[in-house]
Design an enzyme around this catalytic site. Structure first.
Site, PDB file in Angstrom:
ATOM      1  N   LYS A  42       0.484  -0.888   0.253  1.00  0.00           N
ATOM      2  CA  LYS A  42       0.396  -0.146   0.083  1.00  0.00           C
ATOM      3  C   LYS A  42       1.684   0.805   0.323  1.00  0.00           C
ATOM      4  CE  LYS A  42      -3.447  -2.721   2.885  1.00  0.00           C
ATOM      5  NZ  LYS A  42      -3.763  -2.896   4.306  1.00  0.00           N
ATOM      6  N   GLY A  43       2.304   0.891   0.558  1.00  0.00           N
ATOM      7  CA  GLY A  43       3.006   2.445   1.040  1.00  0.00           C
ATOM      8  C   GLY A  43       2.797   2.998  -0.096  1.00  0.00           C
ATOM      9  N   GLU A  98       7.217   2.467  -5.949  1.00  0.00           N
ATOM     10  CA  GLU A  98       7.398   1.864  -4.882  1.00  0.00           C
ATOM     11  C   GLU A  98       7.896   3.115  -3.797  1.00  0.00           C
ATOM     12  OE1 GLU A  98       7.289  -0.725  -2.795  1.00  0.00           O
ATOM     13  OE2 GLU A  98       8.382  -2.400  -3.377  1.00  0.00           O
ATOM     14  N   ASP A  99       7.419   2.323  -2.442  1.00  0.00           N
ATOM     15  CA  ASP A  99       7.751   3.824  -1.752  1.00  0.00           C
ATOM     16  C   ASP A  99       8.634   3.617  -1.603  1.00  0.00           C
ATOM     17  OD1 ASP A  99       6.955   1.178  -0.283  1.00  0.00           O
ATOM     18  OD2 ASP A  99       6.711   1.872   1.303  1.00  0.00           O
ATOM     19  N   ASP A 102      14.550  -1.239   0.284  1.00  0.00           N
ATOM     20  CA  ASP A 102      15.008  -1.649   1.933  1.00  0.00           C
ATOM     21  C   ASP A 102      16.449  -2.979   1.624  1.00  0.00           C
ATOM     22  OD1 ASP A 102      15.894  -2.013   4.149  1.00  0.00           O
ATOM     23  OD2 ASP A 102      14.479  -2.085   5.618  1.00  0.00           O
ATOM     24  N   VAL A 152      11.747   4.694   9.007  1.00  0.00           N
ATOM     25  CA  VAL A 152      10.477   5.712   8.736  1.00  0.00           C
ATOM     26  C   VAL A 152       9.498   5.944   8.589  1.00  0.00           C
ATOM     27  CG1 VAL A 152      12.266   7.249   7.831  1.00  0.00           C
ATOM     28  CG2 VAL A 152      11.170   6.081   6.112  1.00  0.00           C
ATOM     29  N   ASP A 158       4.169   2.453   6.463  1.00  0.00           N
ATOM     30  CA  ASP A 158       3.140   2.821   7.606  1.00  0.00           C
ATOM     31  C   ASP A 158       3.988   2.052   9.145  1.00  0.00           C
ATOM     32  OD1 ASP A 158       3.313  -0.441   6.135  1.00  0.00           O
ATOM     33  OD2 ASP A 158       2.321  -0.922   8.372  1.00  0.00           O
ATOM     34  N   ARG A 164       0.376   5.908   8.083  1.00  0.00           N
ATOM     35  CA  ARG A 164       0.331   6.447   6.310  1.00  0.00           C
ATOM     36  C   ARG A 164      -0.396   8.119   5.666  1.00  0.00           C
ATOM     37  NH1 ARG A 164       1.581   1.698   4.264  1.00  0.00           N
ATOM     38  NH2 ARG A 164       0.505  -0.748   5.632  1.00  0.00           N
TER      39      ARG A 164
HETATM   40  P1  XMP Z   1      12.234  -4.473   0.564  1.00  0.00           P
HETATM   41  O1  XMP Z   1      13.180  -5.309   2.620  1.00  0.00           O
HETATM   42  O2  XMP Z   1      11.596  -5.562   0.276  1.00  0.00           O
HETATM   43  O3  XMP Z   1      11.470  -3.653   1.364  1.00  0.00           O
HETATM   44  O4  XMP Z   1      13.298  -3.872   0.020  1.00  0.00           O
HETATM   45  C1  XMP Z   1      10.891  -2.879   0.904  1.00  0.00           C
HETATM   46  C2  XMP Z   1       9.136  -2.856   1.622  1.00  0.00           C
HETATM   47  O5  XMP Z   1       9.438  -2.717   2.607  1.00  0.00           O
HETATM   48  C3  XMP Z   1       8.891  -2.190   3.782  1.00  0.00           C
HETATM   49  N1  XMP Z   1       9.643  -0.493   4.357  1.00  0.00           N
HETATM   50  C4  XMP Z   1       9.815   0.112   5.502  1.00  0.00           C
HETATM   51  N2  XMP Z   1       8.710   0.562   5.696  1.00  0.00           N
HETATM   52  N3  XMP Z   1       9.380   2.199   6.947  1.00  0.00           N
HETATM   53  C5  XMP Z   1       8.189   2.153   6.213  1.00  0.00           C
HETATM   54  O6  XMP Z   1       7.343   2.215   6.633  1.00  0.00           O
HETATM   55  C6  XMP Z   1      10.782   2.015   6.652  1.00  0.00           C
HETATM   56  O7  XMP Z   1      11.648   2.548   7.241  1.00  0.00           O
HETATM   57  C7  XMP Z   1      10.782   0.919   5.703  1.00  0.00           C
HETATM   58  N4  XMP Z   1      11.788  -0.062   5.156  1.00  0.00           N
HETATM   59  C8  XMP Z   1      11.531  -0.901   4.349  1.00  0.00           C
HETATM   60  C9  XMP Z   1       8.375  -0.820   2.724  1.00  0.00           C
HETATM   61  O8  XMP Z   1       6.984  -1.092   2.819  1.00  0.00           O
HETATM   62  C10 XMP Z   1       8.413  -1.706   1.977  1.00  0.00           C
HETATM   63  O9  XMP Z   1       7.785  -1.667   0.495  1.00  0.00           O
HETATM   64 MG    MG Z   2       4.524  -1.279   4.439  1.00  0.00          MG
END
Ligand code: XMP
Ligand code: MG
Length: 179
Positions: A42-43, A98-99, A102, A152, A158, A164
């Site tokens: 949803k991000g 993508e939001d 990570d 964050v 979220d 959100r």
């Molecule tokens: P990966 O590790 O697969 O993760 O690259 C991507 C997804 O992880 C979530 N994500 C976060 N969500 N604050 C958040 O609210 C953060 O700091 C954070 N770091 C990773 C996010 O849903 C993203 O799509």
């Molecule tokens: Mg998330």
């Protein structure tokens, strides 16, 4: 500022301005060619809403919901597709939104899947890049901001489905998730 936010990394104005710049770069890249925008739920929804209004090519919009996170803040590295794309992918230019990136696992898996379905091209745009914990090399074509290795929230992101709606990007207080 929300009481559970420790500090603001980017204000609403900074985010809006950066999205405007990204849209210009993306418009230049596609040069009028039609795209299927795929927003990762949803991000990335808040980012998608702000971005698509400024795209000038023919745009169709779809969503995919794939999650590697539960309610915690550590990635399990396992991807579950909860809602798939409904539009035809084959032969299309895909703009994958993508939001935040990570570990890179989520984007890596989604890219693999869309490529397997015969997308003509896949371009990625992510609002935030958190490179510190990267496990998978990812194709990052358009990046909003690089951010430090902190959890964050806001601008679509979220913690346990909360925050959100915050219009800024903030660092969540550790006391919220370290109990
Ligand atoms: P990966 O590790 O697969 O993760 O690259 C991507 C997804 O992880 C979530 N994500 C976060 N969500 N604050 C958040 O609210 C953060 O700091 C954070 N770091 C990773 C996010 O849903 C993203 O799509
Ligand atoms: Mg998330």
């Amino acid at each position: 500022m929300n009481e559970n936010v420790e500090r603001i990394l980017f204000t609403e104005e900074q985010l809006k301005a950066r999205v405007r710049e990204m849209a210009k770069e993306i418009n230049k890249h596609f040069n009028g060619e039609p795209v299927v925008v795929v927003s990762v739920l949803k991000g990335s929804v808040v980012f998608a809403v702000d971005l698509i209004k400024q795209l000038d090519m023919p745009v169709s919009l779809d969503f995919i919901c794939a999650s590697s996170y539960g309610s915690g803040t550590i990635s399990s590295g396992k991807l579950v597709i909860k809602k798939d794309v409904e539009l035809e992918v084959e032969g299309q230019n895909i703009l994958l939104l993508e939001d935040i990136i990570d570990t890179g696992e989520t984007l890596h898996e989604i890219m693999k899947m869309l490529k397997g379905r015969g997308a003509k091209s896949i371009v990625t745009a992510m609002m935030f890049d958190k490179p510190a914990r990267r496990k998978k090399a990812v194709q990052a074509d358009f990046i909003g901001f690089h951010i430090p290795d902190e959890f964050v929230v806001g601008y679509g992101l979220d913690y346990d489905e909360q925050y959100r709606n915050l219009p800024y990007l903030g660092v969540l207080k550790r006391s919220v998730y370290e109990k």
